[in-house]
Design a protein around this motif. Structure first.
Motif, PDB file in Angstrom:
ATOM      1  N   ARG A 123      82.926  60.744 124.087  1.00  0.00           N
ATOM      2  CA  ARG A 123      83.939  59.734 124.416  1.00  0.00           C
ATOM      3  C   ARG A 123      84.561  60.018 125.780  1.00  0.00           C
ATOM      4  O   ARG A 123      84.813  59.097 126.566  1.00  0.00           O
ATOM      5  N   LEU A 124      84.817  61.296 126.039  1.00  0.00           N
ATOM      6  CA  LEU A 124      85.421  61.688 127.313  1.00  0.00           C
ATOM      7  C   LEU A 124      84.491  61.363 128.477  1.00  0.00           C
ATOM      8  O   LEU A 124      84.917  60.775 129.486  1.00  0.00           O
ATOM      9  N   VAL A 125      83.228  61.718 128.352  1.00  0.00           N
ATOM     10  CA  VAL A 125      82.259  61.442 129.415  1.00  0.00           C
ATOM     11  C   VAL A 125      82.095  59.933 129.598  1.00  0.00           C
ATOM     12  O   VAL A 125      82.029  59.438 130.735  1.00  0.00           O
ATOM     13  N   HIS A 126      82.057  59.198 128.508  1.00  0.00           N
ATOM     14  CA  HIS A 126      81.951  57.735 128.585  1.00  0.00           C
ATOM     15  C   HIS A 126      83.118  57.154 129.370  1.00  0.00           C
ATOM     16  O   HIS A 126      82.942  56.287 130.251  1.00  0.00           O
ATOM     17  N   ASP A 127      84.328  57.614 129.071  1.00  0.00           N
ATOM     18  CA  ASP A 127      85.511  57.085 129.755  1.00  0.00           C
ATOM     19  C   ASP A 127      85.489  57.443 131.241  1.00  0.00           C
ATOM     20  O   ASP A 127      85.877  56.619 132.086  1.00  0.00           O
ATOM     21  N   ILE A 128      85.053  58.651 131.574  1.00  0.00           N
ATOM     22  CA  ILE A 128      84.979  59.051 132.982  1.00  0.00           C
ATOM     23  C   ILE A 128      83.986  58.168 133.731  1.00  0.00           C
ATOM     24  O   ILE A 128      84.271  57.660 134.821  1.00  0.00           O
ATOM     25  N   LEU A 129      82.808  58.007 133.157  1.00  0.00           N
ATOM     26  CA  LEU A 129      81.754  57.230 133.822  1.00  0.00           C
ATOM     27  C   LEU A 129      82.097  55.749 133.921  1.00  0.00           C
ATOM     28  O   LEU A 129      81.548  55.045 134.775  1.00  0.00           O
ATOM     29  N   ASN A 130      83.015  55.281 133.086  1.00  0.00           N
ATOM     30  CA  ASN A 130      83.400  53.872 133.102  1.00  0.00           C
ATOM     31  C   ASN A 130      84.749  53.639 133.770  1.00  0.00           C
ATOM     32  O   ASN A 130      85.356  52.568 133.604  1.00  0.00           O
ATOM     33  N   GLY A 131      85.211  54.616 134.515  1.00  0.00           N
ATOM     34  CA  GLY A 131      86.419  54.434 135.315  1.00  0.00           C
ATOM     35  C   GLY A 131      87.699  54.347 134.534  1.00  0.00           C
ATOM     36  O   GLY A 131      88.685  53.765 135.002  1.00  0.00           O
ATOM     37  N   GLN A 132      87.740  54.942 133.334  1.00  0.00           N
ATOM     38  CA  GLN A 132      88.951  54.923 132.520  1.00  0.00           C
ATOM     39  C   GLN A 132      89.830  56.146 132.824  1.00  0.00           C
ATOM     40  O   GLN A 132      89.340  57.179 133.291  1.00  0.00           O
ATOM     41  N   ASN A 133      91.117  56.027 132.550  1.00  0.00           N
ATOM     42  CA  ASN A 133      92.012  57.175 132.665  1.00  0.00           C
ATOM     43  C   ASN A 133      91.674  58.204 131.596  1.00  0.00           C
ATOM     44  O   ASN A 133      91.482  57.840 130.426  1.00  0.00           O
ATOM     45  N   VAL A 134      91.598  59.459 131.987  1.00  0.00           N
ATOM     46  CA  VAL A 134      91.322  60.532 131.024  1.00  0.00           C
ATOM     47  C   VAL A 134      92.315  61.670 131.238  1.00  0.00           C
ATOM     48  O   VAL A 134      92.765  61.921 132.359  1.00  0.00           O
ATOM     49  N   GLU A 135      92.655  62.329 130.139  1.00  0.00           N
ATOM     50  CA  GLU A 135      93.502  63.512 130.212  1.00  0.00           C
ATOM     51  C   GLU A 135      92.611  64.748 130.160  1.00  0.00           C
ATOM     52  O   GLU A 135      91.860  64.939 129.209  1.00  0.00           O
ATOM     53  N   LEU A 136      92.707  65.568 131.191  1.00  0.00           N
ATOM     54  CA  LEU A 136      91.908  66.781 131.260  1.00  0.00           C
ATOM     55  C   LEU A 136      92.784  67.992 130.954  1.00  0.00           C
ATOM     56  O   LEU A 136      93.944  68.057 131.357  1.00  0.00           O
ATOM     57  N   GLU A 137      92.208  68.950 130.233  1.00  0.00           N
ATOM     58  CA  GLU A 137      92.939  70.169 129.874  1.00  0.00           C
ATOM     59  C   GLU A 137      91.997  71.362 130.044  1.00  0.00           C
ATOM     60  O   GLU A 137      90.848  71.332 129.611  1.00  0.00           O
ATOM     61  N   ARG A 138      92.504  72.400 130.676  1.00  0.00           N
ATOM     62  CA  ARG A 138      91.713  73.611 130.891  1.00  0.00           C
ATOM     63  C   ARG A 138      91.790  74.513 129.680  1.00  0.00           C
ATOM     64  O   ARG A 138      92.862  74.782 129.163  1.00  0.00           O
ATOM     65  N   GLY A 139      90.630  74.996 129.228  1.00  0.00           N
ATOM     66  CA  GLY A 139      90.579  75.920 128.102  1.00  0.00           C
ATOM     67  C   GLY A 139      90.406  77.358 128.559  1.00  0.00           C
ATOM     68  O   GLY A 139      90.507  77.683 129.746  1.00  0.00           O
ATOM     69  N   HIS A 140      90.122  78.225 127.603  1.00  0.00           N
ATOM     70  CA  HIS A 140      89.985  79.651 127.909  1.00  0.00           C
ATOM     71  C   HIS A 140      88.827  79.914 128.860  1.00  0.00           C
ATOM     72  O   HIS A 140      88.949  80.719 129.797  1.00  0.00           O
ATOM     73  N   LEU A 141      87.705  79.245 128.662  1.00  0.00           N
ATOM     74  CA  LEU A 141      86.573  79.427 129.566  1.00  0.00           C
ATOM     75  C   LEU A 141      86.920  78.967 130.984  1.00  0.00           C
ATOM     76  O   LEU A 141      86.419  79.524 131.966  1.00  0.00           O
TER      77      LEU A 141
END
Length: 298
Positions: free
Chosen positions: A87-105
């Motif tokens: 879902r996240l990749v779909h929203d990015i590729l379709n120009g939608q707003n996404v919330e990004l969060e950094r994890g431990h890696l």
């Protein structure tokens, strides 16, 4: 001079460092955006697929439900993780707003990138200091890591009298003076920061997590040590000296090239105050404190 901001490693480091100040970052990527925005989208997708952004460790809406075995739980967890990523990749590729969060890696990758950039630094021709081409990049990283309670101090130094060392002796004499100058600074700063050769006898010092008072004491000690170094010029001992500009920054919005320029301007004021009679100069420190520059001679 190569532009470090075009280094993909630096760009990734800079992006991941943003999460030190906030948990989420809202992003939107559109196809008709500039190429740098497209490059960032590629980078973000790579970080997502490597689970450094929005990985399983930062999932917030997973519901376990009722299952008969741990195998079912694992399958459900894997399915939900893949669905969220899709879902996240779909929203990015379709120009939608996404919330990004950094994890431990992502945090581990940030530390890894900083170590990698540090290990890739070059030495100047004498092999004593770091090459000045890395000064701005390393200062940029120090600024990213800086905090109001742990500011970054920057000094700019120019050795006094190099022309006289060359003319009264020879170029070997001048080289000996420069080497002694570099060795004194390297030793004086070794446990507080890094020293870079910006020009023939010009040097930048970057001291992370160092207050102005501590940096001032450190640079005064370095300048005092210079006075104890002598070079034989036509059979006579001649002491070393330098002009030095010093300032401290605590804002993450500072640009490294501007900071180095301001330190150099302070150094030039120190140079003006360093003149004694008969062309002799003494070591002088100019410290930027707010809008004022305070000059102190050694």
């Amino acid at each position: 001079m190569p532009d470090y901001t075009n280094d993909a490693r630096f760009q990734e480091l800079q992006f991941l460092a943003q999460f030190d100040e906030r948990r989420w970052i809202l992003k939107r990527y559109v196809d008709n955006s500039p190429s740098d925005n497209l490059h960032e989208r590629h980078m973000v997708l790579s970080l997502i697929f490597r689970e450094m952004l929005n990985g399983p460790d930062v999932m917030s809406d997973f519901r376990m439900g009722s299952y008969n075995s741990t195998g079912e739980i694992a399958a459900r967890f894997d399915q939900e993780s893949r669905h969220q990523k899709a879902r996240l990749v779909h929203d990015i590729l379709n120009g939608q707003n996404v919330e990004l969060e950094r994890g431990h890696l992502g945090r581990l990758r940030l530390a890894e990138l900083q170590d990698e950039l540090r290990s890739s630094r070059l030495r100047e021709p004498f092999g004593i200091l770091y090459d000045g081409r890395d000064a701005e990049r390393d200062l940029a990283v120090a600024i990213m890591n800086g905090r109001p309670e742990a500011p970054v101090s920057v000094a700019y130094l120019d050795m006094n009298g190099l022309k006289a060392f060359n003319e009264d002796g020879d170029h070997a004499t001048g080289d000996a003076a420069i080497k002694a100058f570099f060795h004194v600074l390297s030793k004086a700063i070794s446990d507080a920061g890094d020293v870079y050769r910006k020009g023939g006898d010009e040097v930048v010092v970057v001291m992370p997590a160092t207050s102005l008072d501590v940096a001032k004491k450190r640079m005064l000690g370095a300048l005092a040590s210079l006075g104890n170094e002598t070079i034989q010029v036509a059979g006579k001992a001649r002491s070393l000296s330098s002009s030095c500009g010093l300032l401290t920054i605590s804002s993450s919005k500072e640009k490294p090239e501007d900071v180095i320029h301001r330190a150099d301007l302070a150094q030039k004021k120190a140079k003006t105050a360093s003149k004694l009679e008969h062309g002799v100069r003494r070591s002088t420190l100019a410290v930027v404190e707010g809008d004022a520059v305070k000059v102190e001679s050694i």
